[in-house]
Design an enzyme around this catalytic site. Structure first.
Site, mmCIF file in Angstrom:
data_model
loop_
_atom_site.group_PDB
_atom_site.id
_atom_site.type_symbol
_atom_site.label_atom_id
_atom_site.label_comp_id
_atom_site.label_asym_id
_atom_site.label_seq_id
_atom_site.Cartn_x
_atom_site.Cartn_y
_atom_site.Cartn_z
ATOM 1 C CE LYS A 128 -8.284 21.838 26.438
ATOM 2 N NZ LYS A 128 -7.721 20.409 26.952
ATOM 3 C CD GLU A 187 -22.239 27.982 35.476
ATOM 4 O OE1 GLU A 187 -21.863 27.562 36.261
ATOM 5 O OE2 GLU A 187 -22.911 28.876 34.522
ATOM 6 C CB CYS A 245 -18.625 22.354 39.503
ATOM 7 S SG CYS A 245 -20.095 21.389 39.033
ATOM 8 C CD GLU A 282 -13.792 24.029 43.118
ATOM 9 O OE1 GLU A 282 -12.578 24.669 42.572
ATOM 10 O OE2 GLU A 282 -15.363 24.018 43.484
HETATM 11 P P1 NAD Z 1 -9.337 23.540 34.891
HETATM 12 O O1 NAD Z 1 -9.872 24.387 34.782
HETATM 13 O O2 NAD Z 1 -7.748 23.015 34.949
HETATM 14 O O3 NAD Z 1 -9.767 22.983 33.602
HETATM 15 C C1 NAD Z 1 -10.947 22.847 32.645
HETATM 16 C C2 NAD Z 1 -10.743 23.123 30.888
HETATM 17 O O4 NAD Z 1 -9.629 23.959 30.532
HETATM 18 C C3 NAD Z 1 -9.746 22.204 30.154
HETATM 19 O O5 NAD Z 1 -9.905 21.575 29.472
HETATM 20 C C4 NAD Z 1 -8.349 22.622 30.654
HETATM 21 O O6 NAD Z 1 -7.417 22.134 29.345
HETATM 22 C C5 NAD Z 1 -8.714 24.069 29.738
HETATM 23 N N1 NAD Z 1 -7.490 24.754 30.843
HETATM 24 C C6 NAD Z 1 -6.366 25.040 31.095
HETATM 25 N N2 NAD Z 1 -6.063 26.000 30.768
HETATM 26 C C7 NAD Z 1 -5.912 26.983 29.678
HETATM 27 C C8 NAD Z 1 -5.945 28.125 29.269
HETATM 28 N N3 NAD Z 1 -5.342 28.330 29.563
HETATM 29 N N4 NAD Z 1 -7.019 28.089 28.370
HETATM 30 C C9 NAD Z 1 -8.106 27.856 28.286
HETATM 31 N N5 NAD Z 1 -8.407 26.472 28.526
HETATM 32 C C10 NAD Z 1 -7.720 26.440 29.078
HETATM 33 O O7 NAD Z 1 -10.015 22.524 35.076
HETATM 34 P P2 NAD Z 1 -10.421 20.982 35.591
HETATM 35 O O8 NAD Z 1 -9.288 20.828 36.990
HETATM 36 O O9 NAD Z 1 -10.649 20.481 35.082
HETATM 37 O O10 NAD Z 1 -11.939 20.756 36.933
HETATM 38 C C11 NAD Z 1 -11.773 21.581 38.218
HETATM 39 C C12 NAD Z 1 -12.703 22.214 38.364
HETATM 40 O O11 NAD Z 1 -13.727 22.579 37.142
HETATM 41 C C13 NAD Z 1 -12.760 23.352 39.230
HETATM 42 O O12 NAD Z 1 -12.593 23.902 39.846
HETATM 43 C C14 NAD Z 1 -15.229 22.963 39.624
HETATM 44 O O13 NAD Z 1 -15.153 23.480 40.345
HETATM 45 C C15 NAD Z 1 -14.502 23.226 37.725
HETATM 46 N N6 NAD Z 1 -16.566 22.792 37.955
HETATM 47 C C16 NAD Z 1 -17.321 23.254 37.927
HETATM 48 C C17 NAD Z 1 -18.791 22.815 36.854
HETATM 49 C C18 NAD Z 1 -19.783 24.069 37.130
HETATM 50 O O14 NAD Z 1 -20.367 24.061 36.546
HETATM 51 N N7 NAD Z 1 -19.375 25.229 38.122
HETATM 52 C C19 NAD Z 1 -19.043 21.611 36.877
HETATM 53 C C20 NAD Z 1 -17.494 20.816 37.369
HETATM 54 C C21 NAD Z 1 -16.570 21.328 37.067
#
Ligand code: NAD
Length: 488
Positions: free
Chosen positions: A180, A255, A289, A390
């Site tokens: 997804k 992560e 991230c 963040e």
């Molecule tokens: P997000 O948490 O909003 O979304 C991530 C994924 O989760 C998306 O596919 C989203 O549709 C899904 N999602 C949203 N609501 C959900 C729910 N209720 N249940 C299950 N899935 C759901 O994050 P984002 O805005 O897409 O990405 C940015 C974040 O990702 C930042 O916090 C960044 O630090 C983090 N990030 C971490 C790493 C790492 O390896 N530590 C790498 C890249 C990004």
């Protein structure tokens, strides 16, 4: 005006076929450099669509796990070749869909190819150990069993590399996958999945269902036939994933965010430190991230460092990512832009001093995109929101300290612990940093963002569920150890 010429709809990929969602509804995927351009439409899927994908993955897993690991690896080599052949197209789609510069998008896609080849090779490496038994006539060893069906939930900031660094190890160890992707970058994800289709993987081994987090993401969390969930994204959503998976006994890996520091010691090569702070903090518009966010500088070199930093930040060329002159593209979405601007306001309200930037970019070329200026604050302390949360945007906060001990205290004074770096020529400073910095990735005389695919990657503290991805560490999540005792 909306650009509508040849806008394609990208459907779900289930059981080896492209299928519309059961409602036929779609989300728009919008170019953040020009909100009037729709890059593609992607399926707004339902729980029923997800059920089909999970059933296909469950059925396919029986045959996939029976293939030898080298045979599974052969498929991954084919996917790598297919992606390499389409590198330019995939990278251009990524730039149009989430805004990072074309050079960065090409680099990420090439990394995706390398990830596939690395895990294809993993199919030839050892997966267990022989352990001496107390019974001299017995033979005892460990083997690895796949989890079964793995749900992969990914963010928009690395739309090729993150799905691949989860899917490739999942597959090589005998799992099947339901992906997804983030809706914002689902067209790029669909192009990656097209490469799996071209490589001829057996039907159902890889599936993709697009849609909202609330429906498809939550559906993956709750699905009784999904045995493991690997998630990268924000810490709020990560918490839900972890709690939901734990409640029904599924394995999970999270992560999440970072608030990564760079420490600049008084003995540092300041030009190198400036280059790395800018590259680590502002490339990809600060949306990594591992991006540098807090810049902790010893007071004896603070003023010189600050002037050098500001001089370079002022040279940054902001623009649309397909232009080869552009160094920094837009924020990936309007939502992200609003978040960044609200943190900048909060910084000002709480008493930080805005040194540079701080506003939405204006004028020709900017009005239809989600552009923000590279931004630098000073007079920041650890109590301020911009030093704790963040931001995920091109915002650097400068913090002044007297000693390296104080620098380490400040660096650790956050809930996150993903990556950190120090610039110093002093070996004692290096050793203190290695020993005392609470971060999963510590880098010396190198920027905080920089992950090599063959090394373990993951955070400490609130940044992670404390498992590791990538490299050979991936086997720990995607398999279970089976201890075998054989006696004739
Ligand atoms: P997000 O948490 O909003 O979304 C991530 C994924 O989760 C998306 O596919 C989203 O549709 C899904 N999602 C949203 N609501 C959900 C729910 N209720 N249940 C299950 N899935 C759901 O994050 P984002 O805005 O897409 O990405 C940015 C974040 O990702 C930042 O916090 C960044 O630090 C983090 N990030 C971490 C790493 C790492 O390896 N530590 C790498 C890249 C990004």
């Amino acid at each position: 005006m909306t650009v509508r010429a040849e806008i394609k709809t990208y459907t779900n990929y289930i059981n080896g076929e492209w299928q519309s969602s059961s409602t036929n509804e779609v989300h728009d995927s919008v170019n953040p450099a020009n909100k009037n351009e729709i890059v593609g439409y992607v399926s707004k899927s339902t729980k029923e669509d997800l059920d089909h994908a999970v059933t296909a993955a469950k059925d396919a897993q029986i045959g996939w796990r029976k293939l030898s690991a080298p045979a599974r690896g052969e498929y991954l080599y084919k996917v790598a070749n297919a992606l390499e052949a389409r590198l330019e197209e995939v990278a251009e789609t990524m730039t149009r869909e989430m805004g990072k510069t074309i050079q960065e998008a090409k680099g990420e896609t090439a990394r995706g190819v390398a990830i596939l080849r690395y895990y294809a090779g993993e199919g030839m490496r050892k997966v267990g150990d022989v352990i001496p038994s107390t019974d001299s006539e017995a033979f005892m060893f460990t083997s690895r069993a796949p989890l079964g069906v793995v749900g992969v939930i990914t963010p928009w900031n690395f739309p090729v590399a993150i799905p691949l660094w989860k899917i490739a190890p999942a597959l090589i160890y005998g799992n099947t996958v339901v992906l997804k992707p983030a809706t914002e970058t689902a067209v790029t994800a669909a192009k990656v999945i097209e490469c799996f289709h071209e490589a001829g993987l057996p039907d159902g081994v890889i599936n993709m269902v697009t849609g909202s987090g609330a429906v498809i993401g939550q559906g993956i969390i709750d699905h009784p036939d999904i045995n493991g969930i690997t998630f990268t994204g924000s810490d709020n959503v990560g918490k839900r994933v972890g709690q939901g998976a734990f409640a029904r006994g599924a394995k999970y890996q999270l992560e999440m965010g970072g608030k990564n520091p760079v420490i600049v010691a008084e003995d540092a090569d300041l030009d190198l430190a400036v280059e790395a702070t800018i590259s680590g903090g502002l490339r990809s518009t600060g949306q990594k991230c591992t991006a540098t966010s807090r810049v902790i500088v010893q007071n004896t070199v603070y003023d010189v460092f600050k002037e050098k930093l500001l001089a370079k930040v002022k040279e940054i060329k902001v623009g649309q990512g397909l232009n080869s002159e552009t160094w920094m593209g837009p924020c990936a979405s309007e939502n992200q832009l609003d978040t960044v601007l609200s943190y900048i306001e909060k910084g000002k309200e709480e008493g930080a001093l805005l040194l540079y930037g701080g506003s939405r970019c204006e004028g020709t070329g900017f009005d239809d995109g989600f552009y923000v200026e590279p931004t630098v604050f000073e007079n920041v302390n650890s109590k301020m929101t911009i030093a704790q949360e963040e931001i995920f945007g091109p915002v650097l906060v400068l913090m002044k300290v007297d000693t390296i001990e104080e620098a380490l205290e400040v660096a650790n004074d956050v809930e996150f612990g993903l990556s950190a770096s120090i610039f110093t020529t002093n070996i004692q400073n290096m050793l203190s940093f290695i020993n005392e910095m609470d971060a999963g990735l510590v880098r010396i005389n190198a920027e905080s963002a920089g992950v090599e695919l063959q090394a373990p990657f993951g955070g400490m503290k609130k940044s992670s569920s404390l498992s590791r991805e990538q490299g050979q560490a991936a086997i720990e999540f995607f398999t279970n150890i089976k201890t075998v005792f054989v006696k004739g």
